[in-house]
Design a protein around this motif. Structure first.
Motif, PDB file in Angstrom:
ATOM      1  N   ASN A   1       4.157   9.067   0.412  1.00  0.00           N
ATOM      2  CA  ASN A   1       4.351   8.164   1.550  1.00  0.00           C
ATOM      3  C   ASN A   1       5.701   8.338   2.219  1.00  0.00           C
ATOM      4  N   GLN A   2       6.637   8.997   1.536  1.00  0.00           N
ATOM      5  CA  GLN A   2       7.910   9.280   2.210  1.00  0.00           C
ATOM      6  C   GLN A   2       7.645  10.134   3.443  1.00  0.00           C
TER       7      GLN A   2
ATOM      8  N   ARG B   1       4.953  10.039   5.260  1.00  0.00           N
ATOM      9  CA  ARG B   1       4.370   9.169   6.287  1.00  0.00           C
ATOM     10  C   ARG B   1       5.481   8.475   7.068  1.00  0.00           C
TER      11      ARG B   1
ATOM     12  N   LEU C   1       7.899   3.321  -4.238  1.00  0.00           N
ATOM     13  CA  LEU C   1       7.311   4.116  -3.168  1.00  0.00           C
ATOM     14  C   LEU C   1       6.607   5.343  -3.740  1.00  0.00           C
ATOM     15  N   TYR C   2       5.324   5.487  -3.440  1.00  0.00           N
ATOM     16  CA  TYR C   2       4.564   6.677  -3.822  1.00  0.00           C
ATOM     17  C   TYR C   2       5.157   7.864  -3.067  1.00  0.00           C
TER      18      TYR C   2
ATOM     19  N   TYR D   1       0.807  -1.224   0.000  1.00  0.00           N
ATOM     20  CA  TYR D   1       0.000   0.000   0.000  1.00  0.00           C
ATOM     21  C   TYR D   1       0.839   1.274   0.000  1.00  0.00           C
ATOM     22  N   ASP D   2       2.157   1.151   0.195  1.00  0.00           N
ATOM     23  CA  ASP D   2       3.044   2.318   0.142  1.00  0.00           C
ATOM     24  C   ASP D   2       3.499   2.638  -1.280  1.00  0.00           C
ATOM     25  N   THR D   3       3.251   1.721  -2.210  1.00  0.00           N
ATOM     26  CA  THR D   3       3.807   1.866  -3.558  1.00  0.00           C
ATOM     27  C   THR D   3       2.760   2.315  -4.566  1.00  0.00           C
TER      28      THR D   3
END
Length: 140
Positions: A23-24, A26, A19-20, A11-13
């Motif tokens: 999300n970094q 987050r 990595l989206y 779910y992070d990608t």
């Protein structure tokens, strides 16, 4: 410096398995919370009545963020995010996050937090106990 380890989940990608970018932040926020918890200042909701929630007479509000991406981060990569302090002002401080995956630098980020009075919401001096704890993690 305090290091926090996180694994990149599906779910992070994004659709490419990388990595989206959002999300970094987050991961950076999780590292910030871990650092404050380690320093003895756990973060609680403003509406929480837990006794430890009253340790800080102020709220730490994020004023500025910045992130750099230097290499792709993939699904199942294990990230080490090392938190430190680069600037300590009267009412605010800036944190630096060095992000690595498998000992390879993949990015970094900075956040600036300002201390606000819980009632008036105006900037106040950083509490002396918090300041002393942050001073132990200042890097040049």
């Amino acid at each position: 410096m305090i290091t926090h380890t996180l694994k990149v989940r599906l779910y992070d990608t994004d659709a490419m398995g990388i990595l989206y970018f959002g999300n970094q932040f987050r991961f950076v926020q999780a590292s910030f919370e871990t650092a404050l918890d380690t320093l003895g200042f756990p973060i609680y909701s403003p509406h929480c009545d837990h006794p430890e929630a009253k340790q800080l007479p102020c709220r730490l509000v994020m004023r500025h963020t910045q992130a750099n991406y230097t290499a792709p981060v993939h699904l199942n990569d294990v990230l080490q995010i090392t938190w430190s302090v680069t600037h300590l002002g009267t009412t605010s401080f800036t944190s630096y996050y060095a992000i690595t995956a498998n000992d390879t630098p993949v990015g970094d980020a900075t956040t600036t937090h300002v201390a606000l009075d819980k009632i008036s919401k105006v900037p106040v001096d950083l509490p002396s106990r918090l300041r002393a704890a942050l001073e132990q993690h200042i890097i040049a």
